[in-house]
Motif scaffolding. Structure first.
Motif, mmCIF file in Angstrom:
data_model
loop_
_atom_site.group_PDB
_atom_site.id
_atom_site.type_symbol
_atom_site.label_atom_id
_atom_site.label_comp_id
_atom_site.label_asym_id
_atom_site.label_seq_id
_atom_site.Cartn_x
_atom_site.Cartn_y
_atom_site.Cartn_z
ATOM 1 N N HIS A 112 4.893 26.568 -25.856
ATOM 2 C CA HIS A 112 5.589 26.148 -27.070
ATOM 3 C C HIS A 112 6.437 24.917 -26.763
ATOM 4 N N ALA B 168 11.124 29.640 -33.238
ATOM 5 C CA ALA B 168 10.182 29.352 -32.154
ATOM 6 C C ALA B 168 10.467 30.232 -30.938
ATOM 7 N N ASN C 193 8.067 33.054 -29.099
ATOM 8 C CA ASN C 193 7.796 33.035 -27.662
ATOM 9 C C ASN C 193 8.091 34.401 -27.032
ATOM 10 N N MET D 191 8.045 28.286 -23.050
ATOM 11 C CA MET D 191 8.615 27.327 -23.989
ATOM 12 C C MET D 191 9.216 26.174 -23.212
ATOM 13 N N HIS E 235 1.526 24.671 -28.453
ATOM 14 C CA HIS E 235 2.039 25.128 -29.746
ATOM 15 C C HIS E 235 3.291 24.324 -30.074
ATOM 16 N N HIS F 4 6.436 22.942 -32.427
ATOM 17 C CA HIS F 4 7.381 23.434 -33.429
ATOM 18 C C HIS F 4 8.138 22.218 -33.967
#
Length: 422
Positions: free
Chosen positions: A5, A19, A23, A35, A106, A108
């Motif tokens: 992320h 977010a 995670n 992340m 991913h 955000h």
């Protein structure tokens, strides 16, 4: 499968919190999830900060400042300074070991000096599958985070109302073109965390041809669960024998949070209630407490809350939560309040109607109507106890069924498996 992320922050702001929760939920579901953030002052498992040394942290701060300064010459006024991000300033993380090792990237919320549009282009050039959870509209506009009534994002932007000198080839059009180049041939799957935002993405010129999905943000409904009201109020040292109206925002004075509407509606509510002295306010968030001193009811100001137990206690202590925001996607605060069994009163805007079912788990207010906002608060306060208890039960059940972290983690894992094969 390894998922990474990418988010500017992991605790500051609703998008970052959402977010980080995802995670954590994915890790608890057994997925290898990490992340990568621009900077953090709090060490947390599976969260890695790009800025680790003192020099790197200073440079992260400088990038944030430079990112804002690039917009200052163009801004219509100071009021929109944080409503538009040109994303000309950022850092290239395409060679970072975590990026290289990831099977899925991913994205955000990535602006404010973390990733520039060019940085995004370099990530897309790796040809890895990219899932992008949209926490606002920025990814598919020429720079604004929420377009309001403007629909130029459906063409190529330009003539932007956020700019001092709007024109067909202004900063917003240039940013739109930069995004178009960056997104070219990307293996990209956008995800709106509300149906409202997903539909706007589908209408956009940048994402309109992509398979835009809609998956809500997750919540740990074991953590966010009702506490007994009197006990919660005693814990917070607030009145135990009054009806409490809750207002909460990261920054109480932020224009988009609608505090002025709340204040005007309270003045009407005071006139409408048979016993206004039985009602008090509970408020938490950042900002200047002097804003509260003209409110017509006695208030308890808790300041900024970071302790989750206190946040749960605040939601549980309240009889209703009011969110008069003028722009919203899928607010964490509504989800948290309802999970704690507290009905919500909010404007019919953005993703709020997907969460608040009118007179079932709360009250949907006509957009920008001060009168209806007062009516909504009054309606909940005057419900008989049995009817109120049903509202509270419905509120929690809606969150458990639709937003519980186990439900959302499973939906994202299914999506990851799908995009990895594509």
């Amino acid at each position: 499968m390894r998922v990474l992320h990418l988010s500017t922050y992991h605790r500051a702001g609703g998008a970052a919190i959402a977010a980080n929760r995802l995670n954590q939920a994915l890790n608890r579901a057994g997925l290898s999830s990490q992340m990568l953030v621009a900077e953090t002052s709090v060490e947390e498992p599976s969260v890695v900060s790009l800025a680790r040394s003192g020099w790197q942290k200073r440079w992260a701060t400088a990038r944030f400042a430079l990112d804002r300064l690039t917009f200052v010459p163009f801004e219509h006024s100071r009021a929109v300074r944080f409503a538009f991000s040109p994303a000309l300033i950022g850092t290239d993380i395409s060679a970072h070991p975590l990026v290289q090792q990831a099977d899925i990237l991913h994205l955000h919320w990535t602006t404010f000096g973390f990733l520039s549009t060019r940085s995004l282009g370099r990530l897309f050039a790796l040809k890895k599958p990219v899932v992008w959870t949209l926490h606002d509209m920025w990814a598919f506009t020429g720079g604004c985070h929420h377009s309001g009534t403007c629909e130029r994002y459906q063409q190529q932007c330009g003539n932007c109302p956020f700019l001092r000198k709007p024109s067909s080839d202004d900063l917003s059009h240039g940013d739109w073109l930069r995004k178009q180049r960056a997104y070219d041939n990307a293996r990209l799957t956008p995800v709106g965390c509300s149906q409202w935002l997903a539909n706007r993405a589908r209408q956009s010129s940048l994402f309109g041809k992509l398979a835009v999905q809609s998956i809500p943000n997750p919540l740990d409904t074991q953590l966010f669960s009702p506490l007994e009201k009197t006990a919660a109020r005693q814990e917070l040292k607030v009145s135990t024998d009054k009806r409490l109206i809750l207002f909460a925002a990261a920054k109480v004075s932020a224009l988009g949070k609608g505090f002025a509407y709340f204040q005007q509606a309270l003045a009407l509510l005071q006139q409408q209630l048979a016993q206004p002295e039985e009602v008090e306010l509970l408020i938490f968030g950042g900002g200047d407490e002097s804003l509260l001193q003209e409110l017509p009811f006695r208030y308890h100001f808790l300041g900024s809350l970071s302790n989750l137990r206190q946040i749960v206690a605040a939601y549980s202590a309240a009889d209703l939560f009011v969110i008069p925001s003028l722009e919203e996607n899928l607010p964490n605060t509504i989800m948290e309040s309802m999970a704690c069994g507290t009905p919500v009163v909010g404007f019919e805007v953005g993703g709020i109607p997907e969460m608040v079912q009118h007179q079932q788990n709360g009250y949907l207010v006509q957009y920008r109507s001060v009168d209806d906002l007062a009516n909504g608060m009054q309606w909940i306060l005057e419900q008989p106890q049995t009817a109120y208890n049903q509202l509270a039960t419905n509120a929690r059940q809606h969150v458990v069924a639709n937003y519980d972290e186990t439900v959302i983690a499973r939906r994202y894992i299914d999506l990851y498996e799908q995009v990895k094969k594509s």
